[in-house]
Design a protein around this motif. Structure first.
Motif, PDB file in Angstrom:
ATOM      1  N   LEU A   1      34.547  43.988  51.963  1.00  0.00           N
ATOM      2  CA  LEU A   1      35.242  44.917  51.081  1.00  0.00           C
ATOM      3  C   LEU A   1      36.532  45.447  51.704  1.00  0.00           C
ATOM      4  O   LEU A   1      37.301  46.129  51.030  1.00  0.00           O
ATOM      5  CB  LEU A   1      34.332  46.101  50.726  1.00  0.00           C
ATOM      6  CG  LEU A   1      33.164  45.779  49.790  1.00  0.00           C
ATOM      7  CD1 LEU A   1      32.329  47.027  49.557  1.00  0.00           C
ATOM      8  CD2 LEU A   1      33.671  45.221  48.464  1.00  0.00           C
ATOM      9  N   ALA A   2      36.762  45.128  52.977  1.00  0.00           N
ATOM     10  CA  ALA A   2      37.978  45.601  53.627  1.00  0.00           C
ATOM     11  C   ALA A   2      39.225  44.996  52.982  1.00  0.00           C
ATOM     12  O   ALA A   2      40.326  45.518  53.128  1.00  0.00           O
ATOM     13  CB  ALA A   2      37.944  45.257  55.114  1.00  0.00           C
ATOM     14  N   GLY A   3      39.047  43.895  52.260  1.00  0.00           N
ATOM     15  CA  GLY A   3      40.177  43.282  51.583  1.00  0.00           C
ATOM     16  C   GLY A   3      40.615  44.025  50.342  1.00  0.00           C
ATOM     17  O   GLY A   3      41.635  43.674  49.736  1.00  0.00           O
ATOM     18  N   PHE A   4      39.865  45.038  49.912  1.00  0.00           N
ATOM     19  CA  PHE A   4      40.208  45.827  48.736  1.00  0.00           C
ATOM     20  C   PHE A   4      40.651  47.224  49.167  1.00  0.00           C
ATOM     21  O   PHE A   4      40.094  47.805  50.094  1.00  0.00           O
ATOM     22  CB  PHE A   4      39.004  45.953  47.794  1.00  0.00           C
ATOM     23  CG  PHE A   4      38.487  44.637  47.280  1.00  0.00           C
ATOM     24  CD1 PHE A   4      39.221  43.887  46.380  1.00  0.00           C
ATOM     25  CD2 PHE A   4      37.256  44.153  47.700  1.00  0.00           C
ATOM     26  CE1 PHE A   4      38.749  42.676  45.900  1.00  0.00           C
ATOM     27  CE2 PHE A   4      36.770  42.942  47.229  1.00  0.00           C
ATOM     28  CZ  PHE A   4      37.524  42.202  46.324  1.00  0.00           C
ATOM     29  N   THR A   5      41.638  47.777  48.475  1.00  0.00           N
ATOM     30  CA  THR A   5      42.056  49.152  48.744  1.00  0.00           C
ATOM     31  C   THR A   5      41.118  50.121  48.034  1.00  0.00           C
ATOM     32  O   THR A   5      40.361  49.737  47.134  1.00  0.00           O
ATOM     33  CB  THR A   5      43.490  49.384  48.256  1.00  0.00           C
ATOM     34  OG1 THR A   5      43.518  49.301  46.811  1.00  0.00           O
ATOM     35  CG2 THR A   5      44.447  48.352  48.842  1.00  0.00           C
ATOM     36  N   ALA A   6      41.200  51.394  48.418  1.00  0.00           N
ATOM     37  CA  ALA A   6      40.384  52.416  47.757  1.00  0.00           C
ATOM     38  C   ALA A   6      40.736  52.512  46.276  1.00  0.00           C
ATOM     39  O   ALA A   6      39.855  52.702  45.423  1.00  0.00           O
ATOM     40  CB  ALA A   6      40.585  53.771  48.437  1.00  0.00           C
ATOM     41  N   LEU A   7      42.019  52.352  45.941  1.00  0.00           N
ATOM     42  CA  LEU A   7      42.440  52.406  44.539  1.00  0.00           C
ATOM     43  C   LEU A   7      41.842  51.252  43.751  1.00  0.00           C
ATOM     44  O   LEU A   7      41.365  51.440  42.623  1.00  0.00           O
ATOM     45  CB  LEU A   7      43.962  52.371  44.444  1.00  0.00           C
ATOM     46  CG  LEU A   7      44.551  52.350  43.025  1.00  0.00           C
ATOM     47  CD1 LEU A   7      44.118  53.593  42.248  1.00  0.00           C
ATOM     48  CD2 LEU A   7      46.072  52.232  43.069  1.00  0.00           C
ATOM     49  N   GLN A   8      41.847  50.057  44.327  1.00  0.00           N
ATOM     50  CA  GLN A   8      41.275  48.899  43.638  1.00  0.00           C
ATOM     51  C   GLN A   8      39.783  49.103  43.367  1.00  0.00           C
ATOM     52  O   GLN A   8      39.291  48.788  42.284  1.00  0.00           O
ATOM     53  CB  GLN A   8      41.500  47.631  44.468  1.00  0.00           C
ATOM     54  CG  GLN A   8      42.942  47.155  44.484  1.00  0.00           C
ATOM     55  CD  GLN A   8      43.163  46.005  45.444  1.00  0.00           C
ATOM     56  OE1 GLN A   8      42.499  45.899  46.481  1.00  0.00           O
ATOM     57  NE2 GLN A   8      44.106  45.132  45.117  1.00  0.00           N
TER      58      GLN A   8
ATOM     59  N   LEU B   1      41.347  45.204  35.661  1.00  0.00           N
ATOM     60  CA  LEU B   1      41.194  44.682  37.021  1.00  0.00           C
ATOM     61  C   LEU B   1      42.387  43.817  37.415  1.00  0.00           C
ATOM     62  O   LEU B   1      42.797  43.797  38.584  1.00  0.00           O
ATOM     63  CB  LEU B   1      39.909  43.859  37.133  1.00  0.00           C
ATOM     64  CG  LEU B   1      38.592  44.601  37.333  1.00  0.00           C
ATOM     65  CD1 LEU B   1      37.459  43.605  37.535  1.00  0.00           C
ATOM     66  CD2 LEU B   1      38.662  45.564  38.500  1.00  0.00           C
ATOM     67  N   ALA B   2      42.950  43.086  36.439  1.00  0.00           N
ATOM     68  CA  ALA B   2      44.075  42.198  36.737  1.00  0.00           C
ATOM     69  C   ALA B   2      45.334  42.962  37.124  1.00  0.00           C
ATOM     70  O   ALA B   2      46.268  42.374  37.672  1.00  0.00           O
ATOM     71  CB  ALA B   2      44.366  41.292  35.539  1.00  0.00           C
ATOM     72  N   LEU B   3      45.362  44.269  36.854  1.00  0.00           N
ATOM     73  CA  LEU B   3      46.482  45.089  37.300  1.00  0.00           C
ATOM     74  C   LEU B   3      46.326  45.499  38.762  1.00  0.00           C
ATOM     75  O   LEU B   3      47.304  45.848  39.420  1.00  0.00           O
ATOM     76  CB  LEU B   3      46.602  46.343  36.426  1.00  0.00           C
ATOM     77  CG  LEU B   3      46.873  46.093  34.932  1.00  0.00           C
ATOM     78  CD1 LEU B   3      46.843  47.404  34.170  1.00  0.00           C
ATOM     79  CD2 LEU B   3      48.184  45.365  34.725  1.00  0.00           C
ATOM     80  N   ALA B   4      45.082  45.474  39.254  1.00  0.00           N
ATOM     81  CA  ALA B   4      44.810  45.863  40.642  1.00  0.00           C
ATOM     82  C   ALA B   4      44.535  44.658  41.544  1.00  0.00           C
ATOM     83  O   ALA B   4      44.788  44.706  42.744  1.00  0.00           O
ATOM     84  CB  ALA B   4      43.623  46.826  40.697  1.00  0.00           C
ATOM     85  N   LEU B   5      44.003  43.568  40.958  1.00  0.00           N
ATOM     86  CA  LEU B   5      43.711  42.342  41.689  1.00  0.00           C
ATOM     87  C   LEU B   5      44.574  41.228  41.120  1.00  0.00           C
ATOM     88  O   LEU B   5      45.322  41.436  40.172  1.00  0.00           O
ATOM     89  CB  LEU B   5      42.224  41.973  41.547  1.00  0.00           C
ATOM     90  CG  LEU B   5      41.186  43.049  41.858  1.00  0.00           C
ATOM     91  CD1 LEU B   5      39.791  42.546  41.513  1.00  0.00           C
ATOM     92  CD2 LEU B   5      41.263  43.465  43.319  1.00  0.00           C
ATOM     93  N   THR B   6      44.471  40.031  41.677  1.00  0.00           N
ATOM     94  CA  THR B   6      45.127  38.895  41.032  1.00  0.00           C
ATOM     95  C   THR B   6      44.321  38.533  39.788  1.00  0.00           C
ATOM     96  O   THR B   6      43.119  38.834  39.695  1.00  0.00           O
ATOM     97  CB  THR B   6      45.183  37.669  41.959  1.00  0.00           C
ATOM     98  OG1 THR B   6      43.855  37.154  42.144  1.00  0.00           O
ATOM     99  CG2 THR B   6      45.784  38.030  43.310  1.00  0.00           C
TER     100      THR B   6
END
Length: 248
Positions: free
Chosen positions: A4-11, A41-46
């Protein structure tokens, strides 16, 4: 937790908050999880990550409900699922080859189309012929791969007919569950599926379970006309918000 380290707190916050809202709509209407979850989700991730994460949570929640779905679903689901199996991989390959900003725009437009789909007049309960069923299956597979959204073709096929609500809901959810599993398999086939996406999807499961339970509780107090209007407004708001964000 290293995954989960690959995700930010906002994501992570966006994923959890949207997952709860989308699951409520799913419990109320029988659809809406991917239509609401993927564009946000596509606004926060690819876009590919958003589609595959949504597929994971959709497969998990549908798997829990599988015995009931198999009892209540219409037999037409198997024709549609078979065609989804054949057409999901080309859709996902197209997504992977599409520039991210263009993919986000197209996904938001697909979500908006679901709003218009539920506005169609209710038809007779008879199952459509093989041509309509076949086109529904092909479109469902392509959209499962490209947008993680089997809903826009499936919703008018079932909700647009005067069949019992529980039959329509179970038929749609069974298709969505199988489509999600096929989508994950397609992601593995093209090397886009990652363990961190599977973990994020699994992390969303408790939130989605709560949201679905709340939606089902509300479903017992809502008339057919009221839930059509409510779901339509929510779907339109989610798609428009995604479009505004993209334009801005």
């Amino acid at each position: 937790m290293e995954l989960l380290a690959g995700f930010t707190a906002l994501q992570l916050a966006v994923a959890l908050g949207t997952g709860l809202a989308a699951a409520f709509i799913r419990g109320l209407a029988g659809f809406g999880l991917a239509i609401l979850l993927v564009p946000v989700l596509a606004l926060a991730l690819t876009p590919v990550e958003a589609v595959l994460t949504t597929n994971v949570v959709a497969m998990l929640i549908g798997g829990i409900e599988l015995p009931r779905l198999l009892r209540e679903a219409e037999r037409s689901v198997w024709t549609i699922i078979g065609l989804v199996l054949l057409t999901t991989l080309p859709g996902l390959m197209l997504l992977a080859a599409t520039p991210p900003d263009l993919a986000r725009l197209l996904i938001a437009l697909v979500a908006l189309s679901a709003f218009f789909a539920i506005l169609f007049p209710v038809r007779e309960p008879e199952q459509p012929g093989p041509v309509i069923t076949g086109l529904t299956g092909v479109a469902t597979g392509l959209l499962t791969g490209f947008a993680g959204m089997p809903g826009p073709p499936v919703v008018p096929y079932y909700v647009g007919r005067a069949i019992p609500r529980h039959v329509a809901k179970s038929s749609m959810i069974l298709i969505f569950t199988c489509a999600a599993a096929i989508g994950i398999g397609s992601g593995v086939a093209i090397g886009a599926m990652e363990w961190r996406l599977a973990l994020l999807g699994a992390m969303l499961l408790p939130v989605v379970l709560v949201g679905t339970w709340l939606g089902r509780k509300a479903d017992g107090h809502v008339s057919d006309r009221a839930w059509r209007i409510f779901v339509g407004l929510v779907l339109a708001a989610a798609a428009i918000a995604a479009l505004v964000k993209l334009v801005g």
